[in-house]
Design an enzyme around this catalytic site. Structure first.
Site, PDB file in Angstrom:
ATOM      1  N   GLU A 178     -23.063   5.013 -29.234  1.00  0.00           N
ATOM      2  CA  GLU A 178     -24.075   6.048 -28.947  1.00  0.00           C
ATOM      3  C   GLU A 178     -24.401   6.875 -30.189  1.00  0.00           C
ATOM      4  O   GLU A 178     -24.278   8.110 -30.185  1.00  0.00           O
ATOM      5  CB  GLU A 178     -23.594   6.937 -27.801  1.00  0.00           C
ATOM      6  N   GLU A 384     -22.864  -0.177 -21.271  1.00  0.00           N
ATOM      7  CA  GLU A 384     -22.253   0.849 -20.421  1.00  0.00           C
ATOM      8  C   GLU A 384     -23.212   1.138 -19.286  1.00  0.00           C
ATOM      9  O   GLU A 384     -24.413   1.318 -19.516  1.00  0.00           O
ATOM     10  CB  GLU A 384     -22.005   2.163 -21.175  1.00  0.00           C
TER      11      GLU A 384
HETATM   12  C1  BG6 Z   1     -20.879   7.454 -22.575  1.00  0.00           C
HETATM   13  C2  BG6 Z   1     -19.707   7.311 -23.511  1.00  0.00           C
HETATM   14  O1  BG6 Z   1     -21.639   8.525 -22.989  1.00  0.00           O
HETATM   15  O2  BG6 Z   1     -20.654   7.763 -21.259  1.00  0.00           O
HETATM   16  C3  BG6 Z   1     -18.374   7.084 -22.844  1.00  0.00           C
HETATM   17  O3  BG6 Z   1     -19.923   6.277 -24.452  1.00  0.00           O
HETATM   18  C4  BG6 Z   1     -18.298   7.928 -21.585  1.00  0.00           C
HETATM   19  O4  BG6 Z   1     -17.358   7.388 -23.761  1.00  0.00           O
HETATM   20  C5  BG6 Z   1     -19.404   7.479 -20.648  1.00  0.00           C
HETATM   21  O5  BG6 Z   1     -17.072   7.914 -20.962  1.00  0.00           O
HETATM   22  C6  BG6 Z   1     -19.398   8.147 -19.288  1.00  0.00           C
HETATM   23  O6  BG6 Z   1     -19.418   9.531 -19.464  1.00  0.00           O
HETATM   24  P1  BG6 Z   1     -18.337  10.460 -18.748  1.00  0.00           P
HETATM   25  O7  BG6 Z   1     -18.615  11.805 -19.269  1.00  0.00           O
HETATM   26  O8  BG6 Z   1     -18.566  10.317 -17.291  1.00  0.00           O
HETATM   27  O9  BG6 Z   1     -17.027   9.909 -19.172  1.00  0.00           O
END
Ligand code: BG6
Length: 491
Positions: A178, A384
């Protein structure tokens, strides 16, 4: 069964980050990373950063889910689901404890040798994120992280160590997780993405909301150069290595059809998504960058040769995270704010939100896939995606499990969106959903916000025996993979 819409070699799997699951924060020579100084928060309370480890405070990354000692069990579970790929990051401070050493820490590397060997045993393709919110804290203390150009050499040293060691075993690489987190003025993102405290550390620690855009955009320039150098190095080793970028894709809608809202949404799309994507894919800053800098009095320091490095070190494939869309307005000051990961906007009246207020929008993923592919025409990968939710462990016929139909619904609709985009001609080559095993949330530090197909008995106060249990979604994802995305039904 009908022929699958997904290509035969589609990469199904899951994605994690070292600091959110490994634990063992000070074992086998590991140094402290910036994430090791982050305390927990929750949906309404931002995470707090300390400058040293303070006694009596709970740091979620220190044990996390203890994957460092349990990776064999975890990889076996991924294999049971049929993973073709597993995306993970390498904890920089395990390899270079302060970031400043000249020689890597062999013991740290050995952990990843073993992890990769374990993945290979099950024919799971490893995919490495070189940097995922976990730079050595010493680099922050010494020169405020990526604000300094010195970071480039330290990062390149770290990345080339990994490439030299794993070039024959690992085909898929991402230089920065990111990377565009620094294009947004969110305090904790500046710390996680840039390893930087904005101007005044005390103010930052107290309010977490001080912004310094000169610093953020200069740091981004350093990261672009570092990324391009590493891509070039990888190519000199082996042209078949796949070097990718990773963008937190912000699918942005205007709140209304008022031309000012539409224009604003376009401007936000440019800066949030295309500023970084263009540099990493095309090798140069987009047309709007100069005016953007001028308007904010940002002066980017280029060194001789930077432009050539950026031009030569472009990526082979484009990957992104997608959890939610975001809606913006330039006309309605009273519009209700949307809470979200690192993107805040206003509430979209047409969308439902998760328990953490993240708006659920599978069609937004479809639109994003089209938007990205139209612009870059590179192979794409969603690295993701997922639903952070509260899960309840129940006992059924003597077995503990979680009925996470809400998670299956979320994933099913997003995979369906990918399917339709592929059908239309988008070259999507893989999908790694976030947190296939429950892990620490980056945004809130909670364990309570779970994404996994595998439940981990670990709680926000640190309690739990770390046992792993298969959720309903475990079996569902296994079917999705074994039918190559044809069977999405929740049976
Ligand atoms: C992304 C990141 O922004 O979102 C991860 O790359 C992160 O590291 C994921 O865990 C989900 O976000 P969160 O805040 O729910 O863990």
């Amino acid at each position: 069964m009908n022929k699958s819409i997904f290509p035969g070699n589609f990469l199904w799997g899951g994605a994690t980050a070292a600091n959110q699951l490994e634990g063992a924060y000070n074992e086998d020579g590991k140094g402290l990373s910036i994430s090791d100084l982050l305390l927990g928060g929750d949906v309404d309370t931002p995470r707090t950063i300390t400058t040293e480890i303070e006694k009596g405070k709970f740091y979620p990354s220190h044990e996390a889910i203890d994957h460092y000692h349990r990776y064999k069990e975890d990889v076996a579970l991924f294999a049971e689901m049929g993973f073709k790929v597993y995306r993970f990051s390498i904890a920089w401070s395990r390899i270079y404890p302060t970031g400043l050493e000249n020689e890597p820490n062999e013991e740290g590397l050995r952990f990843y040798d073993n992890l990769i060997a374990e993945l290979k045993k099950y024919n799971i393709e490893p995919m490495i994120t070189i940097s995922h919110y976990e730079s050595p804290v010493e680099l922050t203390r010494k020169f405020n992280g990526w604000e300094s150009r010195k970071m480039i050499d330290h990062y390149v040293k770290f990345a080339t160590t990994l490439l030299d060691r794993y070039k024959d075993d690992v085909k898929y690489w991402l230089t920065f997780n990111e990377i565009n987190i620094l294009s947004r003025d969110v305090g904790v993102g500046t710390y996680l993405g840039g390893g930087m405290y904005p101007d005044d550390i005390d103010d930052f620690l107290n309010t977490k909301n001080i912004d310094n855009s000169q610093q953020r955009f200069q740091a981004l320039h350093h990261q672009f150069v570092a990324s391009a150098k590493v891509v070039n190095y990888a190519r000199s080793l082996n042209k078949d290595l796949h070097m990718g970028c990773m963008i937190a894709y912000r699918m942005i809608y205007p709140l209304t059809s008022h031309p000012k809202d539409v224009k604003f949404a376009q401007e936000m799309t440019n800066v949030s998504n295309f500023y970084c994507g263009d540099v990493q894919v095309k090798g140069y800053y987009p047309y709007f960058a100069k005016k953007f800098w001028q308007d904010r009095n940002i002066k980017i320091k280029f060194e001789d040769g930077d432009e050539d490095i950026l031009k030569s070190g472009t990526v082979d494939y484009y990957t992104f995270s997608y959890y939610q869309s975001s809606t913006v307005t330039a006309t309605d000051e009273t519009a209700e704010k949307q809470v979200g990961n690192f993107f805040n906007g206003v509430k979209n009246p047409y969308l439902e939100a998760s328990e953490w207020g993240w708006e659920i929008d599978p069609l937004g993923l479809r639109t994003a896939l089209n938007q990205i592919y139209e612009r870059y025409e590179l192979p794409l990968m969603v690295v993701e995606n997922g639903l952070g939710a509260v899960d309840e462990l129940v006992e059924r016929s003597g077995e503990k499990m979680v009925d996470d139909d809400y998670r299956i619904d979320y994933l099913q609709s997003h995979i369906q969106a990918m399917k339709e985009a592929i059908e239309e001609g988008v070259n999507l080559v893989g999908y790694t959903s976030w947190g296939p095993i429950d892990l620490v949330s980056a945004g809130t530090g909670q364990m309570h916000k779970r994404y996994g197909y595998i439940y981990v008995d670990k709680h926000d106060d640190g309690s739990g025996d770390l046992s792993r249990y298969k959720k309903k979604s475990f079996y569902w994802y296994k079917d999705v993979i074994s039918t190559n995305g044809e069977d999405l039904e929740n049976n």
